[in-house]
Scaffold this motif. Structure first.
Motif, PDB file in Angstrom:
ATOM      1  N   GLY A 259    -155.746-103.536   6.301  1.00 58.05           N
ATOM      2  CA  GLY A 259    -155.826-103.962   4.973  1.00 58.05           C
ATOM      3  C   GLY A 259    -156.535-103.078   3.942  1.00 58.05           C
ATOM      4  N   VAL A 260    -157.359-102.462   4.310  1.00 66.47           N
ATOM      5  CA  VAL A 260    -157.823-101.180   3.437  1.00 66.47           C
ATOM      6  C   VAL A 260    -156.960-100.314   3.394  1.00 66.47           C
ATOM      7  CG1 VAL A 260    -159.929 -99.484   3.346  1.00 66.47           C
ATOM      8  CG2 VAL A 260    -160.526-101.645   4.047  1.00 66.47           C
ATOM      9  N   ALA A 261    -156.409 -99.668   4.254  1.00 68.08           N
ATOM     10  CA  ALA A 261    -155.322 -98.716   4.335  1.00 68.08           C
ATOM     11  C   ALA A 261    -154.212 -99.278   3.268  1.00 68.08           C
ATOM     12  CB  ALA A 261    -154.738 -98.394   5.547  1.00 68.08           C
ATOM     13  N   LEU A 262    -153.795-100.366   3.302  1.00 64.52           N
ATOM     14  CA  LEU A 262    -152.814-100.718   2.542  1.00 64.52           C
ATOM     15  C   LEU A 262    -153.238-100.785   1.121  1.00 64.52           C
ATOM     16  CD1 LEU A 262    -151.381-104.067   4.315  1.00 64.52           C
ATOM     17  CD2 LEU A 262    -150.027-101.977   3.450  1.00 64.52           C
TER      18      LEU A 262
ATOM     19  N   ILE B 199    -154.210-106.092  -7.159  1.00 65.64           N
ATOM     20  CA  ILE B 199    -153.721-105.899  -5.676  1.00 65.64           C
ATOM     21  C   ILE B 199    -154.764-106.519  -4.830  1.00 65.64           C
ATOM     22  CG2 ILE B 199    -153.288-104.024  -4.079  1.00 65.64           C
ATOM     23  CD1 ILE B 199    -152.791-102.199  -6.489  1.00 65.64           C
ATOM     24  N   VAL B 200    -155.794-106.286  -4.984  1.00 66.17           N
ATOM     25  CA  VAL B 200    -156.850-107.179  -3.932  1.00 66.17           C
ATOM     26  C   VAL B 200    -156.702-108.641  -3.918  1.00 66.17           C
ATOM     27  CG1 VAL B 200    -159.352-107.892  -3.649  1.00 66.17           C
ATOM     28  CG2 VAL B 200    -158.728-105.464  -4.348  1.00 66.17           C
ATOM     29  N   ARG B 201    -156.498-109.323  -5.084  1.00 65.00           N
ATOM     30  CA  ARG B 201    -156.170-110.778  -5.062  1.00 65.00           C
ATOM     31  C   ARG B 201    -154.765-111.039  -4.328  1.00 65.00           C
ATOM     32  NH1 ARG B 201    -157.136-112.044 -11.355  1.00 65.00           N
ATOM     33  NH2 ARG B 201    -159.573-112.180 -11.319  1.00 65.00           N
ATOM     34  N   GLY B 202    -153.792-110.102  -4.292  1.00 66.10           N
ATOM     35  CA  GLY B 202    -152.500-110.189  -3.920  1.00 66.10           C
ATOM     36  C   GLY B 202    -152.623-110.076  -2.212  1.00 66.10           C
ATOM     37  N   LEU B 203    -153.480-109.126  -1.879  1.00 68.42           N
ATOM     38  CA  LEU B 203    -153.847-109.129  -0.316  1.00 68.42           C
ATOM     39  C   LEU B 203    -154.746-110.348   0.183  1.00 68.42           C
ATOM     40  CD1 LEU B 203    -153.816-107.335   2.108  1.00 68.42           C
ATOM     41  CD2 LEU B 203    -156.077-106.397   1.242  1.00 68.42           C
ATOM     42  N   ALA B 204    -155.393-110.856  -0.706  1.00 72.39           N
ATOM     43  CA  ALA B 204    -156.076-111.970  -0.357  1.00 72.39           C
ATOM     44  C   ALA B 204    -155.278-113.209   0.045  1.00 72.39           C
ATOM     45  CB  ALA B 204    -157.466-112.198  -1.355  1.00 72.39           C
TER      46      ALA B 204
END
Length: 335
Positions: free
Chosen positions: A80-83, A122-127
């Motif tokens: 996830g961090v790498a993404l 982007i963080v919201r999208g990943l969440a």
């Protein structure tokens, strides 16, 4: 040497789950950014959501690769961090350079503070993606558990019903021998041994060819009945290799012998009939007046229950009365 195989069912399920997830994700984006497709053309909305859908796809694939190879949970966090690190410059380039160079402007020009806003998006999208993947996995595992439990229940029921049918058939066969309805010789003893072995092995299904071979032995043993066999040459190798419940066909013969008139005047007819898209096995016997209301129907009920799981294999069983005097069993194998 270690070999690797692909579980096609797993990938087929993932395919449908991905389509479902992408559809749900696009609907959510349409709700959040409805001003885009309400005030602009559909192509503008599509251009806007391409990074979101791509992000979802990459996350979905990465997540399930990690699951498929059974890596530890922390590996998902690392991925996830790498993404996040990998996606940020690509999204910035897409919205602020690529689209603007082609005359499509969503966020322009780049201002102080936009880096933080873009990172939050982007963080919201990943969440959201991780939340969906977690929910999807939990629901899928729950569904798989239910399917496995149902399969186990069916398997246990199948074995139980087969054992009951084997016992019922063995008892009826013994009655035939005691009443001298069959000739008791070494072949009959071998036949008894076959039934006993089937009960011991708990093998609930056999190839049709095996069941048919022993059915013909049973027909030969029933010397006090006239039994005709027709259409055997119509059956293909593919049909002979299909599975049927052990002793099922022979139970129908036993039932026909038990409840048909004594003697050889009116034959019991076993016939294979070729239809357009199926081959049909039939047993037809005259119903003896003296047996009306005599039978419990236990054998037929057990056979029916054993054939229920085979409906998915396009195997169907039907019973009917013809002319108020003939009982007919039909077993249809769809090609």
């Amino acid at each position: 040497m270690k070999t690797y195989s692909f579980n096609l069912d797993f990938f087929n399920q993932l395919y449908y789950r991905f389509i479902y997830g992408v559809t749900l994700f696009i609907l959510l984006l349409g709700s959040v950014f409805k001003h885009l497709w309400l005030n602009h053309s559909l192509i503008i909305f599509i251009l806007f959501i391409i990074p979101y859908v791509s992000y979802f796809t990459v996350s979905f694939v990465t997540f399930h690769i990690i699951r498929l190879h059974k890596y530890r949970l922390w590996f998902i966090l690392v991925a996830g961090v790498a993404l996040l690190i990998w996606v940020y410059p690509i999204v910035k380039w897409y919205y602020y350079s690529f689209l603007t160079a082609h005359g499509v402007v969503f966020y322009f020009p780049w201002k102080d503070g936009d880096a933080q806003k873009l990172f939050i998006i982007i963080v919201r999208g990943l969440a959201f993606v991780l939340l969906f993947l977690a929910l999807d996995t939990v629901l899928w595992q729950k569904r798989q558990k239910i399917i496995k439990i149902n399969e186990l229940e069916l398997a246990v029921k199948d074995i139980s019903d087969n054992a009951l049918l084997s016992g019922h058939f063995l008892f009826k066969l013994y009655q035939f021998a005691a009443e001298k309805k069959i000739v008791f010789d070494l072949k009959v003893l071998d036949f008894f041994q076959y039934i006993i072995n089937k009960i011991a092995s708990r093998n609930s299904r056999v190839a049709l060819a095996e069941e048919w071979a022993y059915l013909k032995q049973l027909v030969v043993m029933c010397v006090h009945r006239s039994i005709e066999i027709k259409g055997e040459e119509l059956v293909t190798d593919y049909i002979w290799n299909r599975s049927v419940p052990t002793l099922s066909l022979m139970t129908w013969i036993e039932n026909a012998v038990s409840y048909s008139p004594i003697g050889k005047t009116i034959p019991i007819v076993i016939e294979w009939i070729r239809q357009k898209d199926a081959i049909v096995f039939t047993v037809r016997n005259r119903i003896a007046c003296s047996t009306e209301g005599k039978g419990t129907g236990k054998g037929l009920e057990l056979v029916n229950r054993l054939f229920e799981p085979l409906q998915e294999d396009h195997v169907n069983v039907t019973y009917r009365i013809e002319e108020e005097m003939y009982f007919v069993v039909e077993l249809k194998f769809m090609d």
